[in-house]
Scaffold this active site. Structure first.
Site, mmCIF file in Angstrom:
data_model
loop_
_atom_site.group_PDB
_atom_site.id
_atom_site.type_symbol
_atom_site.label_atom_id
_atom_site.label_comp_id
_atom_site.label_asym_id
_atom_site.label_seq_id
_atom_site.Cartn_x
_atom_site.Cartn_y
_atom_site.Cartn_z
ATOM 1 N N ASP A 91 0.685 -1.090 0.407
ATOM 2 C CA ASP A 91 -0.034 0.252 0.150
ATOM 3 C C ASP A 91 0.718 1.379 -0.093
ATOM 4 O O ASP A 91 1.640 1.312 0.437
ATOM 5 C CB ASP A 91 -0.801 0.426 0.985
ATOM 6 N N GLY A 93 1.156 3.942 1.724
ATOM 7 C CA GLY A 93 0.711 4.829 2.866
ATOM 8 C C GLY A 93 0.243 5.346 3.707
ATOM 9 O O GLY A 93 -0.236 6.170 4.913
ATOM 10 N N GLY A 94 -0.632 5.854 2.890
ATOM 11 C CA GLY A 94 -1.594 6.480 2.859
ATOM 12 C C GLY A 94 -2.757 5.889 4.256
ATOM 13 O O GLY A 94 -3.214 7.126 5.071
ATOM 14 N N ASP A 264 -7.941 -7.443 0.848
ATOM 15 C CA ASP A 264 -7.109 -7.474 2.054
ATOM 16 C C ASP A 264 -7.485 -6.750 3.116
ATOM 17 O O ASP A 264 -8.585 -6.103 3.147
ATOM 18 C CB ASP A 264 -5.649 -6.354 1.387
#
Length: 373
Positions: A91, A93-94, A264
C-alpha cells in the site's frame, strides 16, 4: 503484469480471473493476508505457502519507519528480505498515516506527520511513497492517496478526492520501475457521484489496476454496500479491481458479487490473536467457558492443521494461558478459512452458480451455534 478474465457469472458481476506478476500467477477473486511489517503475524512464509496464499500485502508506512525502505533495498528487496518468493502488493502508506500517526499538516505537496512509534517527524509525498515502494520492490504498488475519513461533509470529500487525483498523477509520473505495476485508488467517501468522478479522472491518467479506498472506516454496512454496488462494477473491466482493507466474510462475498477481484484485511489474523475464530456458521469466541470441555475441532470437516489435530478445549486453554502457540494455531485456521472461502467462490463462478452458492453461504450462517455464554 498480465490479467485475464476466465469466467463470468451470469447472475451478477462476479468474475473469475488470473493475474500474473514477476513472482508468479494467482487466481482471482483473491484474499491477500496482511504482512504489516514484512511478516504475517505468527506465521512463516512456508506456512503461508502451504495454506495456499499466492500474494500478500506489505505496509509501506510501517516499513518506511522500521527498518527503512533503503535498508530493505540494500538487503535485496522485500521478497528476499522476508524470504517470500510469491507476489507482494504494497500500500502507499496513506491509510496508516491517516489512521495511526499524529498528522501535523495535509498540504498539496503531501502529509507531514509524527511517527506512532517514537514521535519523530516525517513527510510522505506521492514521490516519496513511490520511491519507497520501488525500493521495497513489490509486484504491485499503490498510488499515494488521502484516506477520506468518516463522516465528512460533501465539500471536504470532494476536496479530498481531487487532491487524491492530483497525487495519483504525480505518483504515476514518479513511478519508474517497469516490472512493478501501479494501481490508482478511487476516493470520494460515501458519495457515489464523487467516486464515479474520481474514477473517470483516474482512468484518464491510466493505471494497471483500480482500487476502492476508504471503505470500512466507520460508515454503516449499508453505506459501504451502496458504494460497492454503485462503483465497483464500473471499474475498468480489463483491469484488476481491488477493495482495500475489507473485511468480513460477508463483505468479501458481496464484493465478489459486485465484480471485485482482490481483497486484503487484518481481520482473520487480528481476530485470531483475540480468540475469535471463523467457521461456516459464523464466529466463535474460543475463550468462552462453554468450550472448556469441548473435544471437537473448531469446525468439523475443516482440513486445516489446527482442526486436524486440536480440540476447542485445548485451544481455549492455550489462549487463556497466553501461550504463543494459541496465536499460531488460531491464525492458521482463520487464514485457511478465508483462503478456502475465496476458492469456493472461484469454483462457484466457474460453474456459473454464484447466486446459488451465495444463498447457501447465508443459510449456513443463519444456523449458528446457540448463543455463547
Amino acid at each position: 503484469m498480465d490479467f485475464r478474465i476466465i469466467a463470468r457469472d451470469a447472475s451478477c458481476h462476479a468474475r473469475r480471473g488470473r493475474l500474473r506478476t514477476a513472482h508468479g500467477t494467482f487466481d482471482t477473486p483473491v484474499f491477500m493476508p496482511v504482512g504489516t511489517q514484512a511478516s504475517v503475524k505468527s506465521l512463516s512464509p512456508d506456512e503461508l505457502e502451504d495454506l495456499g496464499a499466492h500474494i500478500i500485502l506489505g505496509n509501506t508506512y510501517h516499513l518506511l519507519l522500521r527498518p527503512g525502505a533503503e535498508r530493505v533495498a540494500r538487503l535485496g528487496g522485500l521478497h528476499r528480505f522476508m524470504h517470500w518468493n510469491r507476489s507482494i502488493l504494497t500500500d502507499s502508506g496513506g491509510f496508516q498515516v491517516f489512521s495511526l500517526a499524529r498528522i501535523n499538516r495535509i498540504e498539496e505537496d503531501g502529509v507531514v506527520f509524527q511517527s506512532h512509534i517514537d514521535g519523530a517527524r516525517h513527510a510522505i509525498t506521492p514521490e516519496t511513497s513511490m520511491e519507497c515502494q520501488m525500493q521495497l520492490g513489490s509486484d504491485i504498488a499503490m498510488c499515494f492517496d488521502e484516506c477520506t475519513a468518516y463522516p465528512v461533509t460533501y465539500e471536504y470529500a470532494r476536496e479530498s478526492m481531487l487532491r487524491t487525483v492530483r497525487w495519483a498523477a504525480r505518483s504515476k509520473e514518479a513511478h519508474t520501475l517497469p516490472e512493478q505495476s501501479l494501481f490508482g485508488i478511487v476516493q470520494g467517501g460515501v458519495f457515489c457521484d464523487l467516486r464515479r468522478d474520481c474514477l473517470e479522472r483516474l482512468v484518464e491518467t491510466g493505471f494497471d489496476g483500480y482500487a476502492l479506498g476508504s471503505l470500512s472506516v466507520g460508515e454503516s454496512k449499508e453505506e459501504m454496500l451502496s458504494v460497492l454496488e454503485a462503483v465497483a462494477p464500473g471499474l475498468p473491466a480489463a483491469s484488476p479491481r481491488y477493495v482495500m482493507g475489507v473485511g468480513t466474510p460477508e463483505d468479501l462475498v458481496e464484493g465478489v458479487r459486485c465484480g471485485v477481484d482482490m481483497f486484503d484485511c487484518v481481520m482473520p489474523t487480528r481476530n485470531a490473536r483475540n480468540g475469535m475464530l471463523f467457521t461456516v456458521r459464523g464466529g466463535i469466541q474460543i475463550k468462552n467457558s462453554r468450550y472448556a470441555d469441548d473435544d471437537r475441532p473448531i469446525e468439523e470437516g475443516c482440513s486445516c492443521y489446527t482442526c486436524r489435530r486440536f480440540s476447542r478445549a485445548y485451544l481455549r486453554h492455550l489462549f487463556l494461558a497466553r501461550e504463543l502457540l494459541a496465536y499460531r494455531l488460531n491464525t492458521l485456521h482463520n487464514l485457511h478459512y478465508y483462503l478456502g472461502l475465496m476458492a469456493a467462490m472461484r469454483e462457484a463462478i466457474e460453474a456459473n452458480a454464484f447466486d446459488r452458492w451465495r444463498r447457501s453461504f447465508y443459510l449456513d450462517r443463519e444456523n449458528r451455534e446457540p448463543a455463547e455464554e
